[in-house]
Scaffold this active site. Structure first.
Site, mmCIF file in Angstrom:
data_model
loop_
_atom_site.group_PDB
_atom_site.id
_atom_site.type_symbol
_atom_site.label_atom_id
_atom_site.label_comp_id
_atom_site.label_asym_id
_atom_site.label_seq_id
_atom_site.Cartn_x
_atom_site.Cartn_y
_atom_site.Cartn_z
ATOM 1 N N ALA A 131 2.092 18.501 42.128
ATOM 2 C CA ALA A 131 0.975 18.558 43.075
ATOM 3 C C ALA A 131 -0.287 17.916 42.523
ATOM 4 C CB ALA A 131 0.698 20.005 43.478
ATOM 5 N N SER A 185 0.069 24.586 39.374
ATOM 6 C CA SER A 185 0.314 23.755 40.550
ATOM 7 C C SER A 185 1.769 23.880 40.978
ATOM 8 C CB SER A 185 0.017 22.285 40.245
ATOM 9 O OG SER A 185 1.065 21.700 39.486
ATOM 10 N N ASP A 186 2.043 23.551 42.227
ATOM 11 C CA ASP A 186 3.428 23.349 42.623
ATOM 12 C C ASP A 186 3.892 22.018 42.027
ATOM 13 O OD1 ASP A 186 5.894 23.738 43.821
ATOM 14 O OD2 ASP A 186 5.052 24.299 45.756
ATOM 15 N N ALA A 187 5.163 21.725 42.161
ATOM 16 C CA ALA A 187 5.754 20.582 41.475
ATOM 17 C C ALA A 187 5.039 19.277 41.809
ATOM 18 C CB ALA A 187 7.239 20.473 41.829
#
Length: 757
Positions: A290, A286-288
């Site tokens: 997310a 995931s992105d930060a």
């Protein structure tokens, strides 16, 4: 004596080792392998500073407490990866803690944002795309991988392959612009550069953000995206497909909602499309935050539900700042929200990446080699060569190249900014190594030329705070105390009057673009337009250098400047590279990777738009402005004159067959130069309407003075098929194809061919 477990045997296959280790893990240990934390820590444990934490604001206190929090999680065996560790000794210390903390000795995998270089800063990604040379991208990321591995990093969250068609969006700077053909070529090249042969100087590549992040509404970062199936598959997914086909081992999911479903919780996107359609077999991160954000976005009920939804969607590892949702996966299993087999699938993918990277045999970095690798001067040479190939000559009325002027006025505060020339999205730089534009011009001009400098204006250096401010502290340019902008403007004008030529550097400081740096205007910031107007009024020839990662409003400059060069943020040796372009040591051959609008009110504006039902009125859509771009996609001039002729194509090909398009390039000047030949097509009729121009091939070739070069392009099903909303599938029509070849999307040399059933 008990035999060593099978997963410790390097003679076994990765698959066998993974299955053996997976069978030994508890559900809690599995959740730990799926959890990644940021680590903003000290290089070693002895650097503690006594601070009264209770006296600090919450944000500062949390930042200082954060390393201790992460290390507690590490000691408890609840961490499978860390990011933002950039020190070899620190990496080894944390790796030892992790391996000692879990009973199976499973190593961490260290990730990092290696976007356009690590210690050696290369031109920003949008600039590299402007080279229209995938070799530049591949060579640059090869250097970046070597340097990052030298400090213990195994994996990069790059390349960013989001198509960006709204220049207000700050993260346009991280990608390759508006076109899937160019974007796909650059994506594949970067993956090859990062991953190399998979050896000890390679990184796992992680193309991002899957998918559609670049279509954020209004160009506002983090906004949702609403993209039709046809546009998603024809425009936004092809660069991901190219990266996957090049062997990318990781993909990062996007933050935002795509068509009403958060990308990090969409099984259709992360499984049906990414794995089943595109063929990806690596692991997804995931992105930060997310996964935690699934609750914030009112998609998940709570963090337990968020973790269950994300892992069920096909998201294998959660990147979190704190309190990971995936720590709740055991509870999610107990509550019946997800089954353990789904978690096993995610753990299997993460462990496969760790075994394949050799981390079980070589978990530590050799600290003795770090300094020599980071200090390798040949890396800076590669960065300068890249910068020379990225400059785009937008306009030239004969002012360039410079012909040994007796005096040069270098004007604009960006001309002497060691930090801004590097661009955003770098975290291990040393500004003392930067060669500014002023430095480069002075070094190249030599003792026979008087070079004077005036900052002239003071452009704001910070618009928005970010989580990286602590890392940038002390590195941002500061306006000198007592700076008198009115007086400095007068001094700049006086220098222009006294000089044979004025080189004026305008644009945006590096922190006005990137994540959290979208804008509502494309105007030149501050009083830069006034500076241009006043210098022009002196009558001194004026060369404008534009330092930016997005198109800016250059209507006045285009009408009045003698020459304009888009120099982007050219990196650590950017000043030397730009000077060589200005003095004609190299002929600029960069080309725009996006359409350059006249005004922000025109955006989004792309070359691959559809034909209107009133095509004769296409340039009259606005009452108060032309409907055409200031510079078309693919535009760029050189110091040479290259003519295109003898365009050859087969009269017909059958559906599924491939034909060859050939053209002759002739350099009719006395200057050696590169030329970027571009192939565009238009389909006249078919299952769906198709854009008026679509880029389907390009070649950057060297054409010596007075010489001719023949080049060829393939035109077949890979170039002619498209996803049609009429049939909900990929099609290739029997039709007539118009073929265009030239130096930009406005090229006029054309022929046609028939595609038969």
């Amino acid at each position: 004596m008990t035999d060593a477990p099978a997963y410790r045997d390097p003679a076994l296959s990765v698959e066998d080792r993974v299955e053996d280790l997976l069978g030994r893990l508890t559900l809690e240990e599995k959740a730990g392998q799926l959890t990644q934390y940021f680590y903003f820590g000290r290089p070693d444990a002895t650097d503690a500073v006594e601070v009264d934490l209770d006296s600090l604001p919450d944000e500062q206190r949390q930042f200082l407490e954060y390393p201790a929090y992460v290390e507690r999680e590490l000691h408890a065996g609840r961490v499978g990866s860390l990011l933002f560790v950039k020190n070899a000794a620190q990496a080894n210390r944390l790796q030892r803690q992790a391996m000692d903390a879990n009973r199976h000795g499973i190593p961490l995998i260290f990730g990092y944002d290696v976007i356009h270089g690590f210690r050696t800063t290369f031109p920003v990604p949008i600039a590299v795309a402007a080279s229209w040379d995938p070799d530049v991208a591949e060579q640059g990321q090869r250097v970046a991988a070597r340097e990052a591995r030298a400090v213990g990093i195994n994996w990069t969250f790059a390349p960013m392959v989001d198509i960006a068609r709204d220049p207000r969006w700050g993260r346009i700077i991280e990608g390759a612009g508006e076109d899937p053909c160019l974007g796909g070529a650059m994506a594949a090249a970067q993956v090859r550069g990062f991953q190399g042969d998979g050896g000890p100087e390679s990184l796992l590549a992680g193309p991002k953000h899957f998918a559609g992040y670049g279509a954020a509404r209004g160009g506002r970062d983090y906004e949702d995206s609403d993209i039709s199936d046809a546009e998603l598959r024809n425009v936004y997914l092809p660069p991901f497909k190219a990266a996957i086909d090049a062997g990318a081992k990781n993909v990062m999911s996007a933050y935002m909602d795509l068509n009403g479903v958060p990308a990090s919780g969409s099984r259709w996107l992360l499984t049906d499309v990414l794995r089943d359609e595109l063929g990806f077999d690596g692991f997804v991160v995931s992105d930060a935050n997310a996964v935690r954000s699934l609750e914030t976005q009112h998609f998940a009920r709570d963090l337990t539900d968020a973790g269950a939804r994300a892992v069920h969607a096909g998201l294998d590892m959660e990147m979190a700042m704190y309190d990971a949702a995936y720590a709740r996966l055991p509870q999610a299993v107990a509550d019946g929200l997800v089954d353990e087999a789904t978690i096993d699938l995610a753990v299997r993918r993460v462990l496969t990446a760790k075994f394949a990277a050799g981390l079980f045999e070589n978990p530590f970095v050799d600290e003795s080699t770090t300094a020599s690798i980071l200090g390798d001067s040949t890396h800076r040479d590669v960065a300068q060569a890249a910068a020379e190939r990225t400059a785009v000559l937008l306009k030239n009325d004969g002012a360039l190249p410079l012909r040994a002027p007796s005096s040069i006025a270098v004007l604009g505060d960006l001309a002497d900014s060691q930090r801004d020339i590097l661009g955003p999205w770098i975290f291990d730089f040393d500004v003392t190594e930067s060669v500014t534009i002023l430095d480069g011009i002075r070094r190249r001009a030599g003792e026979g030329t008087r070079v004077e400098f005036a900052p002239a204006t003071a452009v704001a250096t910070r618009l928005f705070p970010s989580m990286f401010d602590a890392h940038e502290a002390g590195q941002l340019p500061r306006t000198p105390e007592g700076f008198d902008e009115d007086a400095e403007l007068e001094r700049a004008v006086a220098l222009a009057v006294e000089s044979e030529v004025a080189v004026v550097v305008v644009g945006q400081p590096q922190n006005m673009i990137g994540e959290k740096a979208s804008v509502s205007t494309l105007d030149l910031p501050g009083r830069q337009l006034e500076l241009l107007q006043r210098v022009h009024a002196t009558g001194t020839p004026m060369v404008v250098l534009v330092m930016s990662g997005r198109p800016l409003d250059l209507r006045w400059a285009d009408a009045n400047a003698d020459a304009i060069v888009q120099i982007w943020y050219p990196g650590v040796r950017g000043g030397d590279a730009v000077a060589r372009v200005l003095f004609g040591d190299v002929s600029p051959a960069g080309r725009l990777p996006f359409t350059w609008p006249r005004h922000v009110g025109q955006v989004p504006m792309v070359h691959s738009h559809y034909r209107t039902f009133q095509p004769e009125e296409a340039d009259k859509r606005y009452w108060d402005e032309e409907s055409t771009p200031l510079y078309p996609f693919g535009h760029g001039l050189t110091y040479a004159t290259v003519e295109y002729s003898d365009l050859r194509a087969p009269s017909s090909i059958a559906v599924g067959e491939t034909g060859t398009v050939a053209v002759t390039l002739t350099n009719t000047s006395e200057v050696d130069s590169d030329e970027v030949a571009q192939l565009y097509i238009h389909q006249r009729y078919g299952t769906s309407t198709r854009p008026v121009r679509e880029l389907k091939g390009f070649r950057r070739v060297h054409v010596p003075a007075g010489a001719s070069v023949d080049i060829e392009f393939e035109l077949g099903p890979d170039q002619l098929r498209y996803w049609s909303a009429a049939t909900r599938t990929w099609v290739q029509d029997a039709t007539v194809i118009d073929v265009f070849v030239g130096g930009s999307s406005a090229c006029e040399l054309t022929t046609s061919l028939e595609v038969t059933a």
